[in-house]
Design an enzyme around this catalytic site. Sequence first.
Site, PDB file in Angstrom:
ATOM      1  N   ASP A  30       0.862  -1.257   0.051  1.00 54.64           N
ATOM      2  CA  ASP A  30      -0.170  -0.098   0.027  1.00 54.64           C
ATOM      3  C   ASP A  30       0.812   1.304   0.172  1.00 54.64           C
ATOM      4  O   ASP A  30       1.903   1.203   0.573  1.00 54.64           O
ATOM      5  CB  ASP A  30      -0.783   0.027   1.328  1.00 54.64           C
ATOM      6  CG  ASP A  30      -2.078   0.949   0.934  1.00 54.64           C
ATOM      7  OD1 ASP A  30      -3.061   0.578   0.822  1.00 54.64           O
ATOM      8  OD2 ASP A  30      -1.850   2.224   1.203  1.00 54.64           O
ATOM      9  N   ILE A  31       0.580   2.444  -0.521  1.00 48.88           N
ATOM     10  CA  ILE A  31       1.253   3.516  -0.978  1.00 48.88           C
ATOM     11  C   ILE A  31       1.165   4.245   0.299  1.00 48.88           C
ATOM     12  O   ILE A  31       2.255   5.158   0.640  1.00 48.88           O
ATOM     13  CB  ILE A  31       0.591   4.399  -2.183  1.00 48.88           C
ATOM     14  CG1 ILE A  31       1.766   5.394  -2.577  1.00 48.88           C
ATOM     15  CG2 ILE A  31      -0.512   5.046  -1.767  1.00 48.88           C
ATOM     16  CD1 ILE A  31       1.556   5.798  -3.932  1.00 48.88           C
ATOM     17  N   GLY A  94     -15.619   2.516   3.674  1.00 48.42           N
ATOM     18  CA  GLY A  94     -14.505   3.468   3.688  1.00 48.42           C
ATOM     19  C   GLY A  94     -13.598   3.029   2.413  1.00 48.42           C
ATOM     20  O   GLY A  94     -12.425   3.286   2.317  1.00 48.42           O
ATOM     21  N   GLN A  95     -14.259   2.475   1.486  1.00 48.44           N
ATOM     22  CA  GLN A  95     -13.568   2.258   0.087  1.00 48.44           C
ATOM     23  C   GLN A  95     -13.342   3.130  -0.750  1.00 48.44           C
ATOM     24  O   GLN A  95     -14.109   4.257  -0.804  1.00 48.44           O
ATOM     25  CB  GLN A  95     -14.482   1.262  -0.906  1.00 48.44           C
ATOM     26  CG  GLN A  95     -13.800   0.552  -2.002  1.00 48.44           C
ATOM     27  CD  GLN A  95     -14.770  -0.360  -2.694  1.00 48.44           C
ATOM     28  OE1 GLN A  95     -15.775  -0.561  -2.321  1.00 48.44           O
ATOM     29  NE2 GLN A  95     -13.974  -0.944  -3.748  1.00 48.44           N
ATOM     30  N   SER A  96     -11.893   3.572  -1.101  1.00 49.23           N
ATOM     31  CA  SER A  96     -11.621   4.423  -1.883  1.00 49.23           C
ATOM     32  C   SER A  96     -11.122   4.185  -3.338  1.00 49.23           C
ATOM     33  O   SER A  96     -11.160   5.213  -4.014  1.00 49.23           O
ATOM     34  CB  SER A  96     -10.468   5.385  -1.248  1.00 49.23           C
ATOM     35  OG  SER A  96      -9.151   4.514  -1.067  1.00 49.23           O
ATOM     36  N   HIS A 101     -10.412  -5.359  -3.434  1.00 47.60           N
ATOM     37  CA  HIS A 101      -8.862  -5.677  -3.025  1.00 47.60           C
ATOM     38  C   HIS A 101      -9.149  -5.918  -1.319  1.00 47.60           C
ATOM     39  O   HIS A 101     -10.113  -5.837  -0.781  1.00 47.60           O
ATOM     40  CB  HIS A 101      -8.019  -4.327  -2.932  1.00 47.60           C
ATOM     41  CG  HIS A 101      -8.572  -3.074  -2.461  1.00 47.60           C
ATOM     42  ND1 HIS A 101      -9.553  -2.395  -3.241  1.00 47.60           N
ATOM     43  CD2 HIS A 101      -8.627  -2.520  -1.358  1.00 47.60           C
ATOM     44  CE1 HIS A 101      -9.994  -1.208  -2.621  1.00 47.60           C
ATOM     45  NE2 HIS A 101      -9.352  -1.150  -1.256  1.00 47.60           N
ATOM     46  N   HIS A 103      -6.894  -6.070   2.095  1.00 42.52           N
ATOM     47  CA  HIS A 103      -5.984  -5.575   2.865  1.00 42.52           C
ATOM     48  C   HIS A 103      -5.160  -6.473   3.718  1.00 42.52           C
ATOM     49  O   HIS A 103      -6.173  -7.275   4.584  1.00 42.52           O
ATOM     50  CB  HIS A 103      -6.141  -4.148   3.829  1.00 42.52           C
ATOM     51  CG  HIS A 103      -6.743  -3.001   3.047  1.00 42.52           C
ATOM     52  ND1 HIS A 103      -5.956  -1.815   3.019  1.00 42.52           N
ATOM     53  CD2 HIS A 103      -7.832  -2.553   2.477  1.00 42.52           C
ATOM     54  CE1 HIS A 103      -6.747  -0.934   2.458  1.00 42.52           C
ATOM     55  NE2 HIS A 103      -7.859  -1.417   1.921  1.00 42.52           N
TER      56      HIS A 103
END
Length: 115
Positions: A30-31, A94-96, A101, A103
């Site tokens: 994750d960035i 909270g999906q952006s 995906h 986590h």
Amino acid sequence: MADCLFCQIASGAIPADIVHQDDDVVAFRDIDPQAPHHVLVIPRRHIEAVRDATGPEGEQLVGRLMAAAAAIATDLGLDERGYRLVSNTGVDGGQSVFHLHVHILGGRPMKWPPG
Ligand code: DGP
């Protein structure tokens, strides 16, 4: 999908720190990591969220994602202490990024309930 960030990461058009890839699944760091280990596991096939993974194909795909997440967590050395798998779904979830995906969060104790 041409304008999907995670499709572009899966195809290699956008670089990412990839920790695993195979015919069905890509996993990358994750960035904006929220834990010492924070990896995203995505299907190559574009599906918006887990609620869209319907029917036998969808079930198979979700099974592949979860099995890949568990195998990657093992490779990251997270089995002994444990880890958290999360799939944020929709705005309240909270999906952006609207490409399914999971986590993998590990390397520190997790709190409950989540925010
Ligand atoms: P979510 O909020 O559950 O949809 O998670 C999306 C995650 O994607 C979020 O934790 C940040 C991560 N992310 C967003 N853009 C990029 C990117 O360009 N590269 C990587 N590696 N991760 C990204």
